[in-house]
Design an enzyme around this catalytic site. Structure first.
Site, short mmCIF file in Angstrom:
data_model
loop_
_atom_site.label_atom_id
_atom_site.label_comp_id
_atom_site.label_asym_id
_atom_site.label_seq_id
_atom_site.Cartn_x
_atom_site.Cartn_y
_atom_site.Cartn_z
N GLU B 156 24.83 -12.44 1.43
CA GLU B 156 26.07 -13.21 2.07
C GLU B 156 27.04 -13.41 1.04
OE1 GLU B 156 24.67 -16.84 3.70
OE2 GLU B 156 26.17 -16.83 5.29
N HIS B 158 29.42 -16.20 0.44
CA HIS B 158 29.46 -17.55 1.09
C HIS B 158 30.39 -18.17 0.18
CE1 HIS B 158 28.16 -21.34 2.55
NE2 HIS B 158 27.83 -20.63 3.64
N ASP B 188 31.09 -14.12 4.75
CA ASP B 188 30.89 -15.22 5.86
C ASP B 188 32.41 -15.77 5.51
OD1 ASP B 188 28.92 -17.98 6.39
OD2 ASP B 188 30.89 -18.41 5.96
N HIS B 230 29.56 -13.24 9.10
CA HIS B 230 29.20 -14.40 9.58
C HIS B 230 30.65 -15.08 9.90
CE1 HIS B 230 24.90 -15.02 7.97
NE2 HIS B 230 25.02 -14.66 8.90
#
Lengths: 144, 295
Positions: B156, B158, B188, B230
């Protein structure tokens, strides 16, 4: 279902031996986060009742029906503390807790590898559990 | 009802969003009902939290999982899991062998549950989320298995990681080098956050002048590597606007680039433990996404 607070009221009671003598008490705690922990990631400082702290040497820890010492959890990288299960802490205290009201808190946490710098034991100068919100770790509860 | 065969961004929800109520006021079926109510068709679960008896779910749990997916028309999209590098005291980076053991176990379980994307969370070694030094060996060791089980492992990206960071460049280089379809990226949307509370403490790696870590136009070159997103959000206003992340610009990049996949909602704002609060925020976010997408 679990109770919202970290310290669980369900399961809070004295423990007795076969002769009916109170030998201690137990209290449940839950993970307030979004994933379960491997037991080797569990960190525990103490359970505190009415100002007296009970540390790991006086406690055992029950997960999914199996009782462990704190030291035993250190190597249990394949045993899970499920997110939706309370861990029961059994505390040795001859005579148990007195009947009536008690202020109960617990300081514990779990290690998260994906969060920077989170490696070690609990910093007791901080009031909250490592990464969760500081809620529900102290409760007023009754022993019958 | 069959899942509509939309090619393009599709709406889903990560059960992470419900973590304040999980196990207290909501169970898996409650989450699925809520997702169904908002017309979303995909889900992410966090294996280590949402699968009873993980990593060995019972047959009963598996049966119930598929029953819920069918009943609520939910596609298992992304399986969130961790390669727990700090599993034991004193060890900051777990060895490759044991890391692979964990990863392989999750690849197989994810496949059994019908997932095609794994959000593979590697341990980090610094404040800007640099992954463990043996990440290449770990991923390389699992590529064959991931191919056999038809899943794509996706770290991910992020906040504070920027799309223009060395970390992303390293991942892309790895994917190109091995020409693999079984390793990719999860973006994300928090990396695009461009509005902050005034009293925000400094966040390591996030620009201090209030600018975002990444800009939506930087997605363009990365789209072929992205297998899920996300759809991070912090605050949905009553008139269906996300007040901290530029959703219209982000979604436009995915649509214009012909990207096909799921946006999985992750609510990251306050009041997660207030019954019903997150559900309301999710519904507002899905109104917004539906309006922007036009479907």
């Amino acid at each position: 279902m679990l109770e919202y607070e970290g310290v669980q009221y369900k399961g809070f009671r004295n423990l007795y031996n076969e002769d009916g003598e109170a030998i201690g008490f137990q209290v449940g705690i839950r993970l307030i986060t979004y994933r379960g922990a491997w037991l080797s990631q569990f960190r525990f400082a103490y359970v505190e009742v009415d100002g007296e702290k009970y540390r790991a040497d006086r406690c055992t820890f029950v997960v999914s029906g199996v009782e462990y010492t704190y030291e035993e959890t250190f190597t249990l990288g394949r045993v899970k503390w499920p997110l939706d299960e309370a861990m029961i802490i059994r505390v040795k205290k001859p005579g148990g807790l007195s009947q009536g009201n008690h202020t109960v808190s617990a300081l514990y946490g779990e290690v998260a590898s994906y969060i920077p710098g989170d490696a070690g034991e609990i910093d007791e100068t901080r009031t909250s559990h490592g990464h969760s919100e500081a809620i529900g770790f102290t409760r007023e509860m009754i022993i019958v | 009802m069959a899942t509509p065969a939309i090619k393009g961004p599709k709406r889903g929800v990560s059960i992470y969003s419900y973590s304040g109520e999980w196990g207290v006021t909501m169970n898996l079926e409650d989450c699925f009902k809520d997702i169904y109510d908002m017309g979303a068709t995909g889900v992410e679960i966090l294996a280590n939290g949402h699968i009873d008896n993980y990593p060995q779910p019972t047959n009963e749990w598996m049966d119930n999982w598929f029953r819920l997916c069918t009943k609520y028309n939910i596609t298992p999209v992304e399986y969130g899991h961790w390669v727990t590098s700090r599993l034991y005291r004193g060890i900051m980076e777990l060895n490759t062998e044991e890391s692979l053991r964990m990863l392989k176990q999750d690849i197989i379980l994810a496949h059994r549950l019908g997932f095609t994307v794994l959000r593979t969370k590697l341990g980090v070694i610094d404040w800007i989320l640099t992954p463990v030094r043996n990440w290449r060996e770990i991923i390389l060791g699992a590529l064959d298995l991931a191919e056999r089980y038809n899943v794509c492992m996706c770290p991910e990206i992020h906040q504070p990681t920027a799309l223009s960071s060395k970390m992303v460049a390293d991942y892309v280089e790895f994917i190109d080098k091995y020409q693999t379809k079984n390793f990719g990226l999860n973006i994300d949307f928090g990396t695009f956050q461009n509005v902050w509370s005034k009293d925000r403490p400094p966040i390591p790696g996030v620009p201090e002048d209030g600018s975002p870590c990444s800009y939506p136009h930087e997605l363009r070159a990365l789209l072929p590597y992205i297998h899920a997103c996300h759809a991070k959000f912090n605050n949905m206003s009553e008139d269906f606007q996300e007040t901290t992340i530029p959703y219209p610009e982000i979604i436009k990049e995915f649509v214009d680039g012909g990207w096909d996949g799921y946006f999985l909602s992750e609510y990251e704002g306050p009041h997660k433990d207030e019954p019903g609060f997150v559900s309301e925020q999710l519904k507002r976010q899905h109104v917004m996404m539906k309006r922007i997408l036009g479907y």
